[in-house]
Design a protein around this motif. Structure first.
Motif, PDB file in Angstrom:
ATOM      1  N   SER A 251       0.671  -1.041  -0.065  1.00  0.00           N
ATOM      2  CA  SER A 251      -0.026  -0.148  -0.027  1.00  0.00           C
ATOM      3  C   SER A 251       0.979   1.280   0.007  1.00  0.00           C
ATOM      4  N   VAL A 252       0.275   2.561  -0.009  1.00  0.00           N
ATOM      5  CA  VAL A 252       1.076   3.634  -0.040  1.00  0.00           C
ATOM      6  C   VAL A 252       0.830   4.411   1.216  1.00  0.00           C
ATOM      7  N   GLY A 253       1.761   5.085   1.471  1.00  0.00           N
ATOM      8  CA  GLY A 253       1.532   6.246   2.662  1.00  0.00           C
ATOM      9  C   GLY A 253       2.264   7.507   2.187  1.00  0.00           C
ATOM     10  N   ILE A 254       1.548   8.579   2.364  1.00  0.00           N
ATOM     11  CA  ILE A 254       2.099   9.831   1.742  1.00  0.00           C
ATOM     12  C   ILE A 254       2.189  10.904   3.183  1.00  0.00           C
ATOM     13  N   PRO A 255       3.359  10.833   3.875  1.00  0.00           N
ATOM     14  CA  PRO A 255       3.481  11.595   4.982  1.00  0.00           C
ATOM     15  C   PRO A 255       4.043  12.661   4.767  1.00  0.00           C
ATOM     16  N   THR A 256       4.392  13.682   5.858  1.00  0.00           N
ATOM     17  CA  THR A 256       5.151  15.021   5.520  1.00  0.00           C
ATOM     18  C   THR A 256       5.989  15.134   6.685  1.00  0.00           C
ATOM     19  N   TRP A 257       7.198  15.815   6.299  1.00  0.00           N
ATOM     20  CA  TRP A 257       8.375  16.249   7.519  1.00  0.00           C
ATOM     21  C   TRP A 257       7.550  17.600   8.069  1.00  0.00           C
ATOM     22  N   PHE A 258       6.561  18.254   7.337  1.00  0.00           N
ATOM     23  CA  PHE A 258       5.862  19.325   8.080  1.00  0.00           C
ATOM     24  C   PHE A 258       5.456  19.082   9.287  1.00  0.00           C
ATOM     25  N   ALA A 268       3.067   0.883   5.322  1.00  0.00           N
ATOM     26  CA  ALA A 268       2.991   1.176   3.747  1.00  0.00           C
ATOM     27  C   ALA A 268       4.285   0.630   3.286  1.00  0.00           C
ATOM     28  N   ALA A 269       4.009  -0.130   2.316  1.00  0.00           N
ATOM     29  CA  ALA A 269       5.264  -0.447   1.500  1.00  0.00           C
ATOM     30  C   ALA A 269       5.960   0.762   0.732  1.00  0.00           C
ATOM     31  N   HIS A 270       5.199   1.670   0.159  1.00  0.00           N
ATOM     32  CA  HIS A 270       5.761   2.663  -0.631  1.00  0.00           C
ATOM     33  C   HIS A 270       5.532   3.949   0.364  1.00  0.00           C
ATOM     34  N   LEU A 271       6.509   4.803   0.642  1.00  0.00           N
ATOM     35  CA  LEU A 271       6.365   5.799   1.451  1.00  0.00           C
ATOM     36  C   LEU A 271       6.707   7.223   0.623  1.00  0.00           C
TER      37      LEU A 271
END
Length: 377
Positions: A251-258, A268-271
């Motif tokens: 699956s995909v995760g879209i995090p942020t350093w903000f 999540a396999a892909h970040l």
């Protein structure tokens, strides 16, 4: 002398992101007009000295000085690696949990994820234009890699708050939702952080295992319910689950350093981790082409609801993406986003693509019903 303004020949893919791709393209005879991205070329000096590199662009590719001088003289652009950074701004691929959490055995503070956040905090404070340029280049590289990964995928976004603790029924429900979506052939995409986001990614990870695996994993994770007070303990519990069941679904995760005080999750396999939160938020919603499910959350989730509703409201082709809100009392009483969403949806194509359900277990079925429903009613 080469004409630097000669347009590149038409081709389907001019990007080179691995050494294997570099060798394969070179075997066909020319690197002209290709974009070579974050590939270590220090062992390919002879190839660079002899290859046609007119119009090529080398982005963050280590190479020997004589090779760099030759390709520049032959009409290529060379953007050298930037020393001293805890990240590669020219990277050609998304992050993996193993990459971001490398060094976790010592402590989370030793990991590339923590060091990148510290660099972000320091450079954001001093307003360095070079640092802001590097952040922008990095985020564009991440977007490019994310688009390449999701070609042809049916993506369902799962949104929700970071405060949802492991060991709660809400967390378990969100994980079962992720598992159901993944088993139905959808690519689960989340904000990549803790709480509801981690739960949905965990469910997708568990989708290729038997049902008992998820129940056992939930019990193990409940021993470290939150990323506070210790991110190290929280993350190590997740990697213990991954070690026990190493073959998980993607699956995909879209995090942020903000929001760097919130770590990414390990399921999540892909970040696709960004510095710019606005780019991350818009990109996650825009790529959720099969719909978005909104679990109970706070201000951030409310913002995401209406960020997603706006393009649906103005959709002129009659193809708004489905939106499912989970938690009737939460979205009608505690944070009454549902009545406003209904008001926006009236007399618009999006009216037949929104739903409010009581539980995460109902959300996947509601999403599929909305997808199948004719938008004209």
């Amino acid at each position: 002398m080469p004409d630097h303004h000669t347009p590149p020949p038409p081709t389907t893919d001019r990007e080179i992101e691995t050494l294997e791709e570099f060798d394969a393209v070179l075997a066909r005879g020319s690197l002209a007009h290709h974009r070579i991205q974050a590939v270590d070329l220090t062992q390919r000096t002879f190839a660079l000295l002899t290859a046609d590199t007119e119009g090529a662009v080398f982005l963050g590719c280590p190479m020997e000085p004589d090779a760099a001088a030759k390709v520049r003289a032959a009409g290529a652009l060379v953007f050298p690696p930037v020393p001293g950074l805890p990240f590669d701004p020219y990277r050609g691929h998304l992050y993996t949990p193993e990459e971001l959490f490398a060094g976790l055995a010592s402590s989370y503070e030793a990991t590339p994820d923590a060091r990148a956040y510290q660099w972000f905090q320091e450079t954001k404070a001093d307003g360095d234009v070079f640092a802001s340029m590097l952040r922008a280049v990095h985020d564009d590289s991440i977007s490019d890699a994310l688009d390449e990964l999701l070609v042809g995928a049916r993506v369902v976004g799962v949104m929700g708050g970071h405060a949802m603790a492991r060991g709660t029924e809400q967390y378990a429900g969100a994980s079962r939702l992720g598992r159901t979506l993944a088993r139905a052939g959808f690519t689960v995409a989340t904000g990549g952080g803790p709480g509801a986001m981690e739960a949905a990614n965990l469910g997708a990870y568990a989708s290729v295992q038997d049902d008992a695996m998820l129940d056992e994993a939930l019990e193990l994770l409940a021993k470290a319910p939150s990323f506070t007070p210790s991110i190290t303990d929280w993350a190590q519990a997740a990697f213990a689950v991954r070690e026990r069941w190493p073959a998980g679904g993607a699956s995909v995760g879209i995090p942020t350093w903000f929001y760097g005080h919130e770590p990414p999750n390990a399921f999540a396999a892909h970040l696709a981790k960004y510095f710019a939160n606005a780019t991350r938020e818009d990109g996650l919603l825009a790529r959720s082409n099969a719909g978005v499910i909104f679990l109970p959350g706070a201000a951030g989730t409310v913002q995401e609801i209406f960020d997603n509703a706006t393009p649906n409201y103005y959709e002129s082709r009659g193809e708004p993406t489905p939106m499912v809100l989970v938690g009737r009392s939460h979205w009608t009483e505690k944070l009454p986003a549902w009545p406003l969403l209904q008001a926006l949806a009236r007399e618009r194509p999006m009216e037949s693509r929104i739903a409010l359900v009581d539980s995460a277990e109902e959300a996947a079925q509601a999403l599929q019903q909305l997808t199948a429903r004719d938008v004209t009613g």
